[in-house]
Write a protein that holds these residues in place. Structure first.
Motif, PDB file in Angstrom:
ATOM      1  N   VAL A  50      74.174 -79.371  17.772  1.00 28.45           N
ATOM      2  CA  VAL A  50      74.483 -78.321  18.743  1.00 28.45           C
ATOM      3  C   VAL A  50      74.212 -78.826  20.160  1.00 28.45           C
ATOM      4  O   VAL A  50      75.049 -78.658  21.059  1.00 28.45           O
ATOM      5  CB  VAL A  50      73.683 -77.031  18.453  1.00 28.45           C
ATOM      6  N   CYS A  51      73.075 -79.462  20.375  1.00 26.25           N
ATOM      7  CA  CYS A  51      72.740 -79.973  21.712  1.00 26.25           C
ATOM      8  C   CYS A  51      73.750 -81.019  22.167  1.00 26.25           C
ATOM      9  O   CYS A  51      74.136 -81.034  23.342  1.00 26.25           O
ATOM     10  CB  CYS A  51      71.324 -80.530  21.732  1.00 26.25           C
ATOM     11  N   ALA A  52      74.190 -81.877  21.264  1.00 24.09           N
ATOM     12  CA  ALA A  52      75.198 -82.878  21.615  1.00 24.09           C
ATOM     13  C   ALA A  52      76.498 -82.193  22.018  1.00 24.09           C
ATOM     14  O   ALA A  52      77.166 -82.602  22.967  1.00 24.09           O
ATOM     15  CB  ALA A  52      75.436 -83.834  20.448  1.00 24.09           C
ATOM     16  N   ARG A  53      76.834 -81.134  21.322  1.00 23.48           N
ATOM     17  CA  ARG A  53      78.057 -80.384  21.622  1.00 23.48           C
ATOM     18  C   ARG A  53      77.956 -79.691  22.978  1.00 23.48           C
ATOM     19  O   ARG A  53      78.929 -79.564  23.705  1.00 23.48           O
ATOM     20  CB  ARG A  53      78.300 -79.360  20.503  1.00 23.48           C
ATOM     21  N   LEU A  54      76.756 -79.243  23.331  1.00 24.62           N
ATOM     22  CA  LEU A  54      76.561 -78.477  24.567  1.00 24.62           C
ATOM     23  C   LEU A  54      76.217 -79.346  25.776  1.00 24.62           C
ATOM     24  O   LEU A  54      76.190 -78.846  26.899  1.00 24.62           O
ATOM     25  CB  LEU A  54      75.449 -77.443  24.364  1.00 24.62           C
ATOM     26  N   GLU A  55      75.978 -80.642  25.577  1.00 22.29           N
ATOM     27  CA  GLU A  55      75.529 -81.463  26.703  1.00 22.29           C
ATOM     28  C   GLU A  55      76.566 -81.602  27.806  1.00 22.29           C
ATOM     29  O   GLU A  55      76.221 -81.862  28.947  1.00 22.29           O
ATOM     30  CB  GLU A  55      75.035 -82.827  26.233  1.00 22.29           C
ATOM     31  N   ARG A  56      77.832 -81.380  27.512  1.00 28.00           N
ATOM     32  CA  ARG A  56      78.879 -81.442  28.540  1.00 28.00           C
ATOM     33  C   ARG A  56      78.933 -80.170  29.377  1.00 28.00           C
ATOM     34  O   ARG A  56      79.606 -80.111  30.383  1.00 28.00           O
ATOM     35  CB  ARG A  56      80.240 -81.678  27.897  1.00 28.00           C
ATOM     36  N   ARG A  57      78.224 -79.150  28.943  1.00 20.98           N
ATOM     37  CA  ARG A  57      78.203 -77.878  29.683  1.00 20.98           C
ATOM     38  C   ARG A  57      77.464 -78.090  30.997  1.00 20.98           C
ATOM     39  O   ARG A  57      76.333 -78.552  31.014  1.00 20.98           O
ATOM     40  CB  ARG A  57      77.498 -76.816  28.831  1.00 20.98           C
ATOM     41  N   THR A  58      78.106 -77.735  32.111  1.00 22.45           N
ATOM     42  CA  THR A  58      77.517 -77.998  33.425  1.00 22.45           C
ATOM     43  C   THR A  58      76.839 -76.772  34.018  1.00 22.45           C
ATOM     44  O   THR A  58      76.119 -76.894  35.001  1.00 22.45           O
ATOM     45  CB  THR A  58      78.596 -78.499  34.405  1.00 22.45           C
ATOM     46  N   ALA A  59      77.046 -75.604  33.461  1.00 21.14           N
ATOM     47  CA  ALA A  59      76.460 -74.378  34.001  1.00 21.14           C
ATOM     48  C   ALA A  59      74.955 -74.347  33.744  1.00 21.14           C
ATOM     49  O   ALA A  59      74.460 -74.921  32.770  1.00 21.14           O
ATOM     50  CB  ALA A  59      77.110 -73.156  33.367  1.00 21.14           C
ATOM     51  N   GLU A  60      74.246 -73.664  34.613  1.00 20.81           N
ATOM     52  CA  GLU A  60      72.821 -73.428  34.419  1.00 20.81           C
ATOM     53  C   GLU A  60      72.640 -72.480  33.230  1.00 20.81           C
ATOM     54  O   GLU A  60      73.531 -71.683  32.929  1.00 20.81           O
ATOM     55  CB  GLU A  60      72.224 -72.769  35.667  1.00 20.81           C
ATOM     56  N   PRO A  61      71.479 -72.525  32.569  1.00 19.46           N
ATOM     57  CA  PRO A  61      71.231 -71.566  31.490  1.00 19.46           C
ATOM     58  C   PRO A  61      71.340 -70.133  32.017  1.00 19.46           C
ATOM     59  O   PRO A  61      70.953 -69.850  33.152  1.00 19.46           O
ATOM     60  CB  PRO A  61      69.797 -71.874  31.064  1.00 19.46           C
ATOM     61  N   MET A  62      71.909 -69.260  31.210  1.00 22.47           N
ATOM     62  CA  MET A  62      72.031 -67.855  31.597  1.00 22.47           C
ATOM     63  C   MET A  62      70.641 -67.258  31.753  1.00 22.47           C
ATOM     64  O   MET A  62      69.757 -67.507  30.933  1.00 22.47           O
ATOM     65  CB  MET A  62      72.812 -67.069  30.552  1.00 22.47           C
ATOM     66  N   SER A  63      70.459 -66.473  32.803  1.00 20.15           N
ATOM     67  CA  SER A  63      69.195 -65.772  32.979  1.00 20.15           C
ATOM     68  C   SER A  63      69.487 -64.289  32.841  1.00 20.15           C
ATOM     69  O   SER A  63      70.636 -63.868  32.835  1.00 20.15           O
ATOM     70  CB  SER A  63      68.573 -66.102  34.334  1.00 20.15           C
ATOM     71  N   GLY A  64      68.458 -63.503  32.733  1.00 23.54           N
ATOM     72  CA  GLY A  64      68.642 -62.068  32.519  1.00 23.54           C
ATOM     73  C   GLY A  64      68.853 -61.757  31.050  1.00 23.54           C
ATOM     74  O   GLY A  64      68.684 -62.615  30.172  1.00 23.54           O
ATOM     75  N   ARG A  65      69.205 -60.547  30.781  1.00 20.51           N
ATOM     76  CA  ARG A  65      69.390 -60.086  29.403  1.00 20.51           C
ATOM     77  C   ARG A  65      70.792 -60.466  28.947  1.00 20.51           C
ATOM     78  O   ARG A  65      71.750 -60.385  29.726  1.00 20.51           O
ATOM     79  CB  ARG A  65      69.185 -58.577  29.324  1.00 20.51           C
ATOM     80  N   VAL A  66      70.918 -60.911  27.706  1.00 23.37           N
ATOM     81  CA  VAL A  66      72.210 -61.382  27.214  1.00 23.37           C
ATOM     82  C   VAL A  66      72.614 -60.685  25.928  1.00 23.37           C
ATOM     83  O   VAL A  66      71.777 -60.138  25.193  1.00 23.37           O
ATOM     84  CB  VAL A  66      72.229 -62.920  27.007  1.00 23.37           C
ATOM     85  N   ALA A  67      73.914 -60.732  25.683  1.00 27.35           N
ATOM     86  CA  ALA A  67      74.504 -60.265  24.428  1.00 27.35           C
ATOM     87  C   ALA A  67      75.099 -61.480  23.730  1.00 27.35           C
ATOM     88  O   ALA A  67      75.690 -62.347  24.376  1.00 27.35           O
ATOM     89  CB  ALA A  67      75.585 -59.229  24.700  1.00 27.35           C
ATOM     90  N   VAL A  68      74.935 -61.538  22.427  1.00 30.10           N
ATOM     91  CA  VAL A  68      75.477 -62.643  21.631  1.00 30.10           C
ATOM     92  C   VAL A  68      76.307 -62.046  20.504  1.00 30.10           C
ATOM     93  O   VAL A  68      75.846 -61.170  19.770  1.00 30.10           O
ATOM     94  CB  VAL A  68      74.346 -63.523  21.039  1.00 30.10           C
ATOM     95  N   HIS A  69      77.542 -62.525  20.395  1.00 32.82           N
ATOM     96  CA  HIS A  69      78.409 -62.125  19.283  1.00 32.82           C
ATOM     97  C   HIS A  69      78.745 -63.378  18.490  1.00 32.82           C
ATOM     98  O   HIS A  69      79.171 -64.379  19.062  1.00 32.82           O
ATOM     99  CB  HIS A  69      79.700 -61.464  19.786  1.00 32.82           C
ATOM    100  N   VAL A  70      78.523 -63.321  17.183  1.00 33.82           N
ATOM    101  CA  VAL A  70      78.746 -64.473  16.312  1.00 33.82           C
ATOM    102  C   VAL A  70      79.745 -64.088  15.227  1.00 33.82           C
ATOM    103  O   VAL A  70      79.565 -63.071  14.551  1.00 33.82           O
ATOM    104  CB  VAL A  70      77.430 -64.934  15.638  1.00 33.82           C
ATOM    105  N   THR A  71      80.775 -64.903  15.072  1.00 29.13           N
ATOM    106  CA  THR A  71      81.651 -64.798  13.908  1.00 29.13           C
ATOM    107  C   THR A  71      81.348 -66.008  13.043  1.00 29.13           C
ATOM    108  O   THR A  71      81.550 -67.151  13.469  1.00 29.13           O
ATOM    109  CB  THR A  71      83.135 -64.783  14.309  1.00 29.13           C
TER     110      THR A  71
END
Length: 135
Positions: free
Chosen positions: A48-69
């Motif tokens: 997962v980390c290898a897949r996400l390492e190209r992501r350039t955005a900062e980690p989301m802060s605040g309260r979040v919603a997650v939807h998983v299929t």
């Protein structure tokens, strides 16, 4: 295996396709008096980390919603909630959000079987919510 994809949605949400996570029953191992993430769990987190390492955005802060299929790899009986611990921890470790304690809304649904399995995850900041509002 199909290439895994990631994208930002029009509404600012982050959408990513990841490998199917190990069950919580296979995520932890007891070694003496210590509880550790299993070899299978560490391998999943690393993918997962290898897949996400190209992501350039900062980690989301605040309260979040997650939807998983969740698209299981086969038709065996599975409890959907058993796959969430490894997935949510890996998303935090990979920098999508600061900590999985930020999650105020979690939705999980079963998708059709896909050879090898996969999950499609959508993470969005809840509107009008600040991290300190819920502490």
């Amino acid at each position: 295996m199909e290439a895994l994809t990631a994208a930002a949605a029009d509404d600012g949400a982050f959408v990513v396709e990841l490998p199917y996570p190990p069950s919580v029953n296979h995520y932890w191992r007891r070694v003496g008096d210590r509880t550790l993430i299993s070899r299978e769990g560490r391998k999943f987190r690393k993918r997962v980390c290898a897949r996400l390492e190209r992501r350039t955005a900062e980690p989301m802060s605040g309260r979040v919603a997650v939807h998983v299929t969740a698209h299981p790899p086969d038709r065996r009986r599975r409890d959907l909630d058993n796959a969430m611990k490894a997935l949510l921890d890996a998303l935090g470790h990979g920098g999508v959000y600061e900590d999985d304690g930020q999650i105020d809304r979690l939705e999980i649904e079963r998708g059709p079987v896909v050879p090898g399995g996969k999950v499609v995850v959508r993470v969005s900041v809840l509107p009008g919510e600040r991290d300190d509002d819920r502490r």
